[in-house]
Design a protein around this motif. Structure first.
Motif, PDB file in Angstrom:
ATOM      1  N   GLN A  42       0.801  -1.216   0.000  1.00 26.99           N
ATOM      2  CA  GLN A  42       0.000   0.000   0.000  1.00 26.99           C
ATOM      3  C   GLN A  42       0.841   1.277   0.000  1.00 26.99           C
ATOM      4  N   GLY A  43       2.069   1.217   0.476  1.00 29.45           N
ATOM      5  CA  GLY A  43       2.923   2.398   0.432  1.00 29.45           C
ATOM      6  C   GLY A  43       3.149   2.862  -0.998  1.00 29.45           C
ATOM      7  N   HIS A  44       3.508   1.917  -1.885  1.00 32.77           N
ATOM      8  CA  HIS A  44       3.737   2.273  -3.278  1.00 32.77           C
ATOM      9  C   HIS A  44       2.425   2.568  -4.005  1.00 32.77           C
ATOM     10  N   THR A  45       1.347   1.928  -3.578  1.00 31.66           N
ATOM     11  CA  THR A  45       0.046   2.232  -4.172  1.00 31.66           C
ATOM     12  C   THR A  45      -0.368   3.666  -3.850  1.00 31.66           C
ATOM     13  N   LEU A  46      -0.177   4.071  -2.598  1.00 28.73           N
ATOM     14  CA  LEU A  46      -0.463   5.459  -2.218  1.00 28.73           C
ATOM     15  C   LEU A  46       0.453   6.426  -2.955  1.00 28.73           C
TER      16      LEU A  46
END
Length: 425
Positions: A290-294
């Motif tokens: 989710q870090g890279h998705t955000l």
């Protein structure tokens, strides 16, 4: 409103403790270039038609300032802050509290920046870029020449020193992320006394753009789908930003065409491969973490906003596809469940296939300053219902910037301060 007018207005507001609308300051559509509903009305100033529709690429001359912030944006923010209006005042206070936003910041320019491999020193670069941007924002909003001088001096120091960005494959990330961020700081300082714009433009063309061009052309010799959406997106952002900064319409058009038609994962149909019921769309990196998705929300949001300020509406491309991805990402990171379609892609140099079969919970709920920008456009300008994005905005407001989200590179992936610059109302 000129910078001098903005400075005088700001000083008067501080001196009198104004918390309501400042007497004598207009917030009319004529002054700000937007209607009460937030739709742009001046094609000359904003690059959109009177109906609020973006003009086609190449239809207008490049507009300045015209990256993340237009003149209308800066005037609107100055008026809101001067009036003590919320949430802009809270966003302004967040900026003032950041160590990078102080006029005492001194640049530490390097001839060579390394990201990835032995001798990494790229943290020096991103700290100085964020200091330049934050001081430039303070100047453009309040008119403070102390902060203008600091931003100018940082930009001049680097353009007179930096010759190389290198490292392992991560050098392409550095050239992309820091390329578009650097260009944004410089765009805010265009025309400032003593700022050597021509030398800065040469640095951007000679140091950052060759890596951007190489990556979009060759993808480091790998399968076209090997690199995640963010690798393409940060590179596209840098090409677009350098094009605007250097008045190079060919670069602007190249970046916009890649968004629409590119073969890599940063183009919109590859970055958002699947639509789901309920107004949702799956992001390419959702099965990764989710870090890279955000980060993807921030990168695509920045790209769409810079294009918008040049008269090109990419936010609305393919039926507001990006809005649906924002809702999907926000919903999952707020703790709710989302549907997931298995995602298969090619890796390495031989395109060996891998598959994600479920949305990843790694980094779920991470806080990044990415939501105000997209909410400001879709809900503020367009009047679209964005319930999950609105909840994400409320959870992180007021957004900070580099230095507010930890000391590693992830905390500097976005320029931030969206509450200050992007909130509408």
């Amino acid at each position: 409103m000129s910078v001098i007018d903005r400075r005088n207005l700001f000083k008067a507001a501080l001196a009198t403790g104004v918390t309501a609308a400042v007497a004598g300051h207009t917030t009319s559509a004529q002054a700000t270039g937007v209607t009460a509903a937030g739709h742009a009305t001046s094609a000359q100033a904003t690059g959109v038609t009177a109906a609020g529709h973006a003009a086609p690429a190449g239809a207008l001359a490049i507009t300045h300032p015209g990256l993340l912030h237009s003149k209308a944006d800066l005037d609107r923010v100055a008026a809101r802050v001067s009036a003590g209006a919320q949430p802009w005042k809270a966003g302004w206070d967040r900026l003032l509290a950041n160590a990078h936003a102080q006029s005492t910041w001194r640049a530490n320019p390097q001839a060579t920046i390394i990201r990835g491999g032995t001798g990494q020193n790229y943290g020096i670069l991103y700290n100085d870029i964020h200091a330049a941007y934050q001081n430039a924002l303070r100047f453009r909003i309040s008119g403070s020449t102390a902060h203008g001088n600091t931003a100018r001096d940082i930009l001049n120091a680097w353009s007179g020193t930096l010759t190389t960005v290198t490292g392992n494959a991560d050098r392409f990330l550095a050239a992309g992320i820091y390329g578009y961020q650097f260009a944004n700081a410089a765009e805010l300082m265009r025309g400032y006394a003593g700022f050597d714009l021509a030398r800065f433009q040469r640095m951007m063309r000679g140091v950052f753009y060759p890596l951007n061009d190489d990556f979009l052309t060759r993808h480091n010799g790998a399968c076209i789908t090997n690199y995640w959406a963010n690798w393409d997106l940060c590179t596209m952002n840098s090409v677009l930003a350098i094009g605007v900064l250097c008045d190079d319409q060919a670069l602007v058009n190249r970046a916009i065409d890649y968004f629409r038609n590119g073969a890599g994962n940063g183009s919109v149909m590859h970055a958002i491969p699947f639509l789901h019921d309920g107004g949702l769309a799956q992001w390419q990196e959702s099965g990764r973490d989710q870090g890279h998705t955000l980060m993807g929300v921030g990168q695509m949001g920045a790209f769409c906003e810079m294009a918008w300020n040049q008269g090109v509406d990419l936010y609305g491309h393919a039926g507001n596809r990006f809005a649906r991805a924002c809702e999907y990402i926000a919903k999952y990171n707020l703790g709710e469940e989302v549907p997931f379609t298995p995602y298969t892609w090619g890796t390495g140099t031989n395109c060996a296939q891998r598959t994600h079969t479920a949305v990843s919970s790694a980094g779920r709920g991470q806080v990044r300053p990415v939501w105000e920008l997209v909410h400001g456009h879709y809900a503020g300008r367009r009047g679209l219902a964005m319930p999950y994005t609105a909840r994400a905005v409320a959870a992180v407001r007021p957004e900070g910037g580099g230095g507010d989200y930890g000391g590693n590179s992830g905390g500097y992936d976005q320029l931030g301060f969206g509450t200050l610059t992007c909130a509408r109302g």
